[in-house]
Design a protein around this motif. Structure first.
Motif, PDB file in Angstrom:
ATOM      1  N   ILE A 199     -10.937   4.867   2.018  1.00  0.00           N
ATOM      2  CA  ILE A 199      -9.840   5.586   2.661  1.00  0.00           C
ATOM      3  C   ILE A 199      -9.463   6.749   1.750  1.00  0.00           C
ATOM      4  N   VAL A 200      -9.529   7.957   2.278  1.00  0.00           N
ATOM      5  CA  VAL A 200      -9.146   9.159   1.542  1.00  0.00           C
ATOM      6  C   VAL A 200      -7.639   9.365   1.691  1.00  0.00           C
ATOM      7  N   LEU A 201      -6.966   9.631   0.587  1.00  0.00           N
ATOM      8  CA  LEU A 201      -5.514   9.838   0.571  1.00  0.00           C
ATOM      9  C   LEU A 201      -5.218  11.302   0.275  1.00  0.00           C
ATOM     10  N   LEU A 202      -4.506  11.961   1.192  1.00  0.00           N
ATOM     11  CA  LEU A 202      -4.181  13.379   1.060  1.00  0.00           C
ATOM     12  C   LEU A 202      -2.658  13.545   0.989  1.00  0.00           C
ATOM     13  N   HIS A 203      -2.172  14.066  -0.112  1.00  0.00           N
ATOM     14  CA  HIS A 203      -0.729  14.145  -0.385  1.00  0.00           C
ATOM     15  C   HIS A 203      -0.081  15.340   0.299  1.00  0.00           C
ATOM     16  N   GLY A 204       1.232  15.405   0.202  1.00  0.00           N
ATOM     17  CA  GLY A 204       2.006  16.481   0.802  1.00  0.00           C
ATOM     18  C   GLY A 204       2.132  17.695  -0.101  1.00  0.00           C
ATOM     19  N   GLY A 205       2.766  18.739   0.431  1.00  0.00           N
ATOM     20  CA  GLY A 205       2.912  19.990  -0.284  1.00  0.00           C
ATOM     21  C   GLY A 205       3.698  19.853  -1.570  1.00  0.00           C
ATOM     22  N   LEU A 206       3.163  20.434  -2.653  1.00  0.00           N
ATOM     23  CA  LEU A 206       3.736  20.452  -3.996  1.00  0.00           C
ATOM     24  C   LEU A 206       3.789  19.066  -4.640  1.00  0.00           C
ATOM     25  N   GLY A 207       3.119  18.098  -4.011  1.00  0.00           N
ATOM     26  CA  GLY A 207       3.019  16.759  -4.579  1.00  0.00           C
ATOM     27  C   GLY A 207       1.672  16.567  -5.259  1.00  0.00           C
ATOM     28  N   SER A 208       1.231  15.321  -5.337  1.00  0.00           N
ATOM     29  CA  SER A 208      -0.053  15.013  -5.948  1.00  0.00           C
ATOM     30  C   SER A 208      -0.505  13.632  -5.493  1.00  0.00           C
ATOM     31  N   ARG A 209      -1.652  13.219  -5.972  1.00  0.00           N
ATOM     32  CA  ARG A 209      -2.218  11.906  -5.656  1.00  0.00           C
ATOM     33  C   ARG A 209      -1.253  10.780  -6.025  1.00  0.00           C
ATOM     34  N   GLU A 210      -0.415  11.022  -7.055  1.00  0.00           N
ATOM     35  CA  GLU A 210       0.502   9.989  -7.534  1.00  0.00           C
ATOM     36  C   GLU A 210       1.529   9.590  -6.478  1.00  0.00           C
ATOM     37  N   ASP A 211       1.726  10.437  -5.462  1.00  0.00           N
ATOM     38  CA  ASP A 211       2.696  10.120  -4.416  1.00  0.00           C
ATOM     39  C   ASP A 211       2.294   8.885  -3.614  1.00  0.00           C
ATOM     40  N   PHE A 212       1.027   8.492  -3.713  1.00  0.00           N
ATOM     41  CA  PHE A 212       0.537   7.331  -2.971  1.00  0.00           C
ATOM     42  C   PHE A 212       0.603   6.040  -3.780  1.00  0.00           C
ATOM     43  N   GLY A 213       1.210   6.093  -4.965  1.00  0.00           N
ATOM     44  CA  GLY A 213       1.229   4.913  -5.829  1.00  0.00           C
ATOM     45  C   GLY A 213       1.834   3.691  -5.174  1.00  0.00           C
ATOM     46  N   ALA A 214       2.962   3.839  -4.499  1.00  0.00           N
ATOM     47  CA  ALA A 214       3.642   2.694  -3.885  1.00  0.00           C
ATOM     48  C   ALA A 214       2.809   2.081  -2.775  1.00  0.00           C
ATOM     49  N   LEU A 215       2.230   2.916  -1.927  1.00  0.00           N
ATOM     50  CA  LEU A 215       1.386   2.406  -0.837  1.00  0.00           C
ATOM     51  C   LEU A 215       0.106   1.788  -1.385  1.00  0.00           C
ATOM     52  N   ALA A 216      -0.498   2.448  -2.359  1.00  0.00           N
ATOM     53  CA  ALA A 216      -1.761   1.968  -2.921  1.00  0.00           C
ATOM     54  C   ALA A 216      -1.618   0.593  -3.558  1.00  0.00           C
ATOM     55  N   ALA A 217      -0.454   0.315  -4.120  1.00  0.00           N
ATOM     56  CA  ALA A 217      -0.236  -0.993  -4.738  1.00  0.00           C
ATOM     57  C   ALA A 217      -0.413  -2.120  -3.732  1.00  0.00           C
ATOM     58  N   HIS A 218      -0.130  -1.844  -2.455  1.00  0.00           N
ATOM     59  CA  HIS A 218      -0.273  -2.848  -1.408  1.00  0.00           C
ATOM     60  C   HIS A 218      -1.678  -2.883  -0.813  1.00  0.00           C
ATOM     61  N   MET A 219      -2.426  -1.792  -0.940  1.00  0.00           N
ATOM     62  CA  MET A 219      -3.718  -1.687  -0.257  1.00  0.00           C
ATOM     63  C   MET A 219      -4.924  -1.836  -1.180  1.00  0.00           C
TER      64      MET A 219
END
Length: 261
Positions: free
Chosen positions: A28-48
């Protein structure tokens, strides 16, 4: 979770890519929002992470990726992601995209550039008409105000980007948000999307209206809509537990449908 990774050359930029989760799991490719980064998916990734191979990409100019010389548009960013998908052989991956990342996923697929296994678009505009109030928000915000509201985000960018210049990145991103025409939002081309689509919307999203989310789900045949009461634009960061049941059910349904064919 996404501290380690590698860079992938895409045209005039090097994009930082970090992986987590189950190495042999469905990608699953994770694409973050504007002015953010990959780290924005940390909370979701912890569950997946226990079940999926998660591939998080810093968009052009964001996170640890270089900004390059080309004008920042949704078309350009989608081309960048397509290059990474090809080099990492992720053509059969699903995509979860938040805000700008969701717009990229929609554009990537609607244009026929790539055909992901599925798309989850969270808090994403598919069009931005001239009279949309969000345009006024984008026009009025300044780099100083952004720093004041999202200081931690800016500090993280400045600490890890190879050539940090937040004022330049902010100007490029805001120009992209306000863009129109063929290089901007996918617009009516979303009708061409055939990949399974889950539209996720927080009912308290200050950028993306309920009407935007509902119309997107109506434009794409077979799309599903998750509208979460009281949730904000950053629902994946703030309350991933609220999204996970529908997200898991959606992915399971996609996989089961593929097996039945």
């Amino acid at each position: 979770m996404f501290n380690e990774g590698r860079t992938v050359v895409a045209g005039d930029v090097t994009l930082f890519v970090s992986e987590a989760g189950k190495a042999d799991g469905m990608p699953i490719v994770l694409l973050h929002g504007g002015l953010g980064s990959r780290e924005d998916f940390g909370a979701l990734a912890a569950h997946m992470a226990a079940d999926y191979r998660l591939v998080a990409i810093d968009s052009r100019g964001h996170g640890r990726s270089t900004i390059g010389r080309a004008t920042m548009t949704y078309r350009q960013l989608a081309d960048d992601i397509a290059a990474v998908v090809d080099q990492l052989e992720l053509s059969d991956a699903g995509i979860i995209g938040h805000s700008d990342g969701g717009i990229l996923a929609l554009r990537l697929t609607a244009s026929g550039l790539r055909q992901p296994r599925f798309i989850v678009a969270v808090g994403a505009h598919w069009q931005l008409p001239d009279d949309d109030p969000t345009r006024e928000t984008y026009q009025g915000i300044t780099v100083e105000e952004w720093r004041g509201m999202f200081g931690a985000q800016v500090e993280r960018y400045e600490s890890e980007n190879p050539d940090p210049d937040f004022a330049r990145l902010f100007k490029a991103a805001r120009t992209m948000w306000l863009g129109s025409g063929q290089d901007a939002y996918p617009g009516e081309t979303v009708r061409a999307i055939t990949a399974p689509l889950l539209v996720v919307h927080g009912d308290n999203d200050f950028l993306v209206s309920r009407a935007q989310a509902f119309k997107l789900a109506e434009k794409v045949e077979g799309a599903r809509l998750l509208n979460l009461p009281f949730a904000s634009h950053t629902v994946l960061e703030d309350s991933p537990d609220d999204v996970l049941p529908a997200l898991s059910g959606f992915i399971t349904n996609v996989c089961n449908s593929a097996k039945a064919e």
